[in-house]
Design a protein around this motif. Structure first.
Motif, PDB file in Angstrom:
ATOM      1  N   THR A 192     -20.150   4.742  -5.804  1.00  0.00           N
ATOM      2  CA  THR A 192     -19.478   4.456  -6.941  1.00  0.00           C
ATOM      3  C   THR A 192     -18.270   5.527  -6.580  1.00  0.00           C
ATOM      4  OG1 THR A 192     -20.994   6.599  -7.671  1.00  0.00           O
ATOM      5  CG2 THR A 192     -21.504   4.345  -8.446  1.00  0.00           C
ATOM      6  N   GLN A 193     -18.453   6.442  -5.738  1.00  0.00           N
ATOM      7  CA  GLN A 193     -17.299   7.316  -5.313  1.00  0.00           C
ATOM      8  C   GLN A 193     -15.894   6.375  -5.371  1.00  0.00           C
ATOM      9  OE1 GLN A 193     -19.595   6.472  -3.112  1.00  0.00           O
ATOM     10  NE2 GLN A 193     -19.213   6.827  -1.103  1.00  0.00           N
ATOM     11  N   ARG A 194     -14.900   6.977  -5.690  1.00  0.00           N
ATOM     12  CA  ARG A 194     -13.762   6.315  -5.715  1.00  0.00           C
ATOM     13  C   ARG A 194     -12.528   6.746  -4.673  1.00  0.00           C
ATOM     14  NH1 ARG A 194     -12.988   8.049 -11.715  1.00  0.00           N
ATOM     15  NH2 ARG A 194     -13.952   9.898 -10.778  1.00  0.00           N
ATOM     16  N   TRP A 195     -11.856   5.694  -4.242  1.00  0.00           N
ATOM     17  CA  TRP A 195     -10.725   6.061  -3.244  1.00  0.00           C
ATOM     18  C   TRP A 195      -9.533   5.558  -3.920  1.00  0.00           C
ATOM     19  CZ3 TRP A 195     -13.039   3.819   1.814  1.00  0.00           C
ATOM     20  CH2 TRP A 195     -14.098   4.710   2.452  1.00  0.00           C
ATOM     21  N   PRO A 196      -8.347   6.187  -3.905  1.00  0.00           N
ATOM     22  CA  PRO A 196      -7.133   5.730  -4.459  1.00  0.00           C
ATOM     23  C   PRO A 196      -6.533   4.911  -3.140  1.00  0.00           C
ATOM     24  CG  PRO A 196      -6.887   8.351  -3.526  1.00  0.00           C
ATOM     25  CD  PRO A 196      -8.326   7.614  -3.635  1.00  0.00           C
ATOM     26  N   ALA A 197      -5.188   4.379  -3.378  1.00  0.00           N
ATOM     27  CA  ALA A 197      -4.708   3.379  -2.488  1.00  0.00           C
ATOM     28  C   ALA A 197      -3.404   3.127  -2.991  1.00  0.00           C
ATOM     29  CB  ALA A 197      -5.695   1.918  -2.413  1.00  0.00           C
ATOM     30  N   VAL A 198      -2.728   2.469  -1.982  1.00  0.00           N
ATOM     31  CA  VAL A 198      -1.204   2.327  -2.280  1.00  0.00           C
ATOM     32  C   VAL A 198      -1.050   1.166  -1.080  1.00  0.00           C
ATOM     33  CG1 VAL A 198      -0.195   4.149  -0.700  1.00  0.00           C
ATOM     34  CG2 VAL A 198       0.979   2.940  -2.605  1.00  0.00           C
ATOM     35  N   HIS A 199      -0.035   0.104  -1.364  1.00  0.00           N
ATOM     36  CA  HIS A 199       0.568  -0.725  -0.394  1.00  0.00           C
ATOM     37  C   HIS A 199       1.397   0.145   0.423  1.00  0.00           C
ATOM     38  CE1 HIS A 199       2.462  -4.258   1.353  1.00  0.00           C
ATOM     39  NE2 HIS A 199       1.277  -4.857   0.820  1.00  0.00           N
ATOM     40  N   ALA A 200       1.556  -0.338   1.941  1.00  0.00           N
ATOM     41  CA  ALA A 200       2.509   0.408   2.700  1.00  0.00           C
ATOM     42  C   ALA A 200       3.881   0.126   2.361  1.00  0.00           C
ATOM     43  CB  ALA A 200       2.261  -0.050   4.236  1.00  0.00           C
ATOM     44  N   LEU A 201       4.242  -0.955   1.711  1.00  0.00           N
ATOM     45  CA  LEU A 201       5.730  -1.226   1.319  1.00  0.00           C
ATOM     46  C   LEU A 201       6.185  -0.311   0.069  1.00  0.00           C
ATOM     47  CD1 LEU A 201       6.082  -4.881   2.170  1.00  0.00           C
ATOM     48  CD2 LEU A 201       6.661  -3.171   3.362  1.00  0.00           C
ATOM     49  N   ASP A 202       5.129  -0.014  -0.792  1.00  0.00           N
ATOM     50  CA  ASP A 202       5.265   0.764  -1.676  1.00  0.00           C
ATOM     51  C   ASP A 202       5.573   2.487  -1.302  1.00  0.00           C
ATOM     52  OD1 ASP A 202       5.875  -1.029  -3.905  1.00  0.00           O
ATOM     53  OD2 ASP A 202       3.655  -1.199  -3.789  1.00  0.00           O
ATOM     54  N   ALA A 203       4.600   2.747  -0.370  1.00  0.00           N
ATOM     55  CA  ALA A 203       4.760   4.069  -0.008  1.00  0.00           C
ATOM     56  C   ALA A 203       5.949   4.440   0.633  1.00  0.00           C
ATOM     57  CB  ALA A 203       3.663   4.244   1.085  1.00  0.00           C
ATOM     58  N   ALA A 204       6.493   3.370   1.556  1.00  0.00           N
ATOM     59  CA  ALA A 204       7.815   3.583   2.291  1.00  0.00           C
ATOM     60  C   ALA A 204       8.990   3.708   1.284  1.00  0.00           C
ATOM     61  CB  ALA A 204       8.139   2.176   2.923  1.00  0.00           C
ATOM     62  N   VAL A 205       9.045   3.128   0.101  1.00  0.00           N
ATOM     63  CA  VAL A 205       9.938   3.323  -0.904  1.00  0.00           C
ATOM     64  C   VAL A 205       9.785   4.796  -1.166  1.00  0.00           C
ATOM     65  CG1 VAL A 205      10.969   2.969  -3.206  1.00  0.00           C
ATOM     66  CG2 VAL A 205      10.069   0.943  -1.674  1.00  0.00           C
ATOM     67  N   LEU A 206       8.556   5.334  -1.600  1.00  0.00           N
ATOM     68  CA  LEU A 206       8.699   6.831  -2.068  1.00  0.00           C
ATOM     69  C   LEU A 206       9.108   7.830  -0.915  1.00  0.00           C
ATOM     70  CD1 LEU A 206       7.628   8.861  -4.135  1.00  0.00           C
ATOM     71  CD2 LEU A 206       5.525   8.750  -3.076  1.00  0.00           C
ATOM     72  N   PHE A 207       8.797   7.515   0.412  1.00  0.00           N
ATOM     73  CA  PHE A 207       9.402   8.486   1.454  1.00  0.00           C
ATOM     74  C   PHE A 207      10.745   8.388   1.379  1.00  0.00           C
ATOM     75  CE2 PHE A 207       5.025   8.196   3.446  1.00  0.00           C
ATOM     76  CZ  PHE A 207       4.997   9.316   3.894  1.00  0.00           C
TER      77      PHE A 207
END
Length: 293
Positions: A192-207
């Motif tokens: 039941t523990q939760r992990w956050p996630a993001v698509h690499a292409l979205d992460a690249a925009v944030l960088f």
């Protein structure tokens, strides 16, 4: 802007390089092998040969740039000693990069993981853990952010447990690898523990947004999914690989076991509002449908 990038051929780094080039920046990538050199050049970057242990190469490359994005890491999780060596190597590299930028006003964007806070999603204001298997990374990142007082526009992009693209990457990718080896899609505890996630292409925009706009000494969250239950992640992996899904001992996951077992949802509300970042690519559970047997 001429940007020196370490780790530019990894899952995140390759997306960051293409995002920078696609938005008018020039990229110089650190290449530790012929394969990395070729991949960076094919993407449109220029290269400098070396690895994280080559501190003189890092210093010279930082000195000749308008900004630095640091993404490289050994990614050797085979034993506690291997992980500790990777953390130490990265810490020395980040220190060398940061010292070269003192009094320049130029950006240094580094990477860390999102912190975890009991009972709620972590936010950008929460401190990084400074102990445990990857506590050394937290200390290195905090030291880099401290360079804001010495004329470096340092910032940290905090990545969730899983950065994914086409069903691979991050902790979910490790779960998939372990499942293939073990013949079972396992998860620690009750899942039941939760992990956050993001698509690499979205992460690249944030960088890119952080490189261009973030104030000195700031931290940002590259989080799309606030928290997927690990057993739900394992269930998709098991279905795609036609394997049974069940709880397995924490030790199955080696030195990362304690982190795998932790509930660690995370929020990016402040990052989205402040930098105008809007993830557009598939969520983790949807992207895992791309896993092939």
């Amino acid at each position: 802007m001429k940007v020196f990038v370490t780790g530019g051929t990894g899952l995140i780094g390759s997306a960051v390089v293409r995002e920078l080039l696609g938005n008018g920046h020039e990229v110089v990538g650190l290449a530790r092998s012929d394969a990395s050199d070729a991949a960076l050049r094919e993407a449109g970057a220029t290269t400098v040969r070396g690895g994280l242990a080559d501190l003189d190469v890092l210093r010279a490359s930082a000195a000749g740039s308008d900004g630095v994005i640091h993404l490289a890491f050994s990614n050797d999780f085979s034993s506690p000693d291997a992980l500790a060596a990777g953390v130490a190597e990265e810490g020395a590299a980040l220190q060398a990069l940061g010292e070269e930028l003192v009094d320049s006003g130029r950006p240094l964007v580094t990477v860390s993981g999102t912190p975890w806070v009991p009972g709620r999603p972590s936010t950008e204001e929460d401190p990084l853990p400074l102990d445990g298997p990857v506590g050394g990374r937290g200390r290195s990142v905090m030291a880099a952010l401290g360079l804001a007082s010495r004329g470096v526009r340092s910032a940290a992009v905090r990545m969730p447990r899983t950065v994914h693209n086409q069903g691979d990457g991050g902790f979910a990718g490790l779960l998939t690898q372990i499942a293939r080896q073990a013949g079972v899609s396992g998860y620690p505890g009750d899942g039941t523990q939760r992990w956050p996630a993001v698509h690499a292409l979205d992460a690249a925009v944030l960088f890119r947004l952080v490189l261009e706009n973030a104030p000195a000494g700031t931290a940002w969250h590259a989080v799309d999914d606030e928290g997927d239950a690990v057993r739900d992640i394992a269930a998709v992996i098991g279905r795609r690989l036609d394997l049974p899904v069940k709880s397995v001992p924490e030790e199955t996951f080696g030195p990362l076991g304690p982190i795998f077992a932790a509930d660690q949802p995370s929020s990016s509300a402040y990052t989205r509002k402040t930098l105008g970042w809007h993830p557009e690519h598939p969520s983790l559970l949807a992207d895992l449908e791309n896993i092939q047997r």
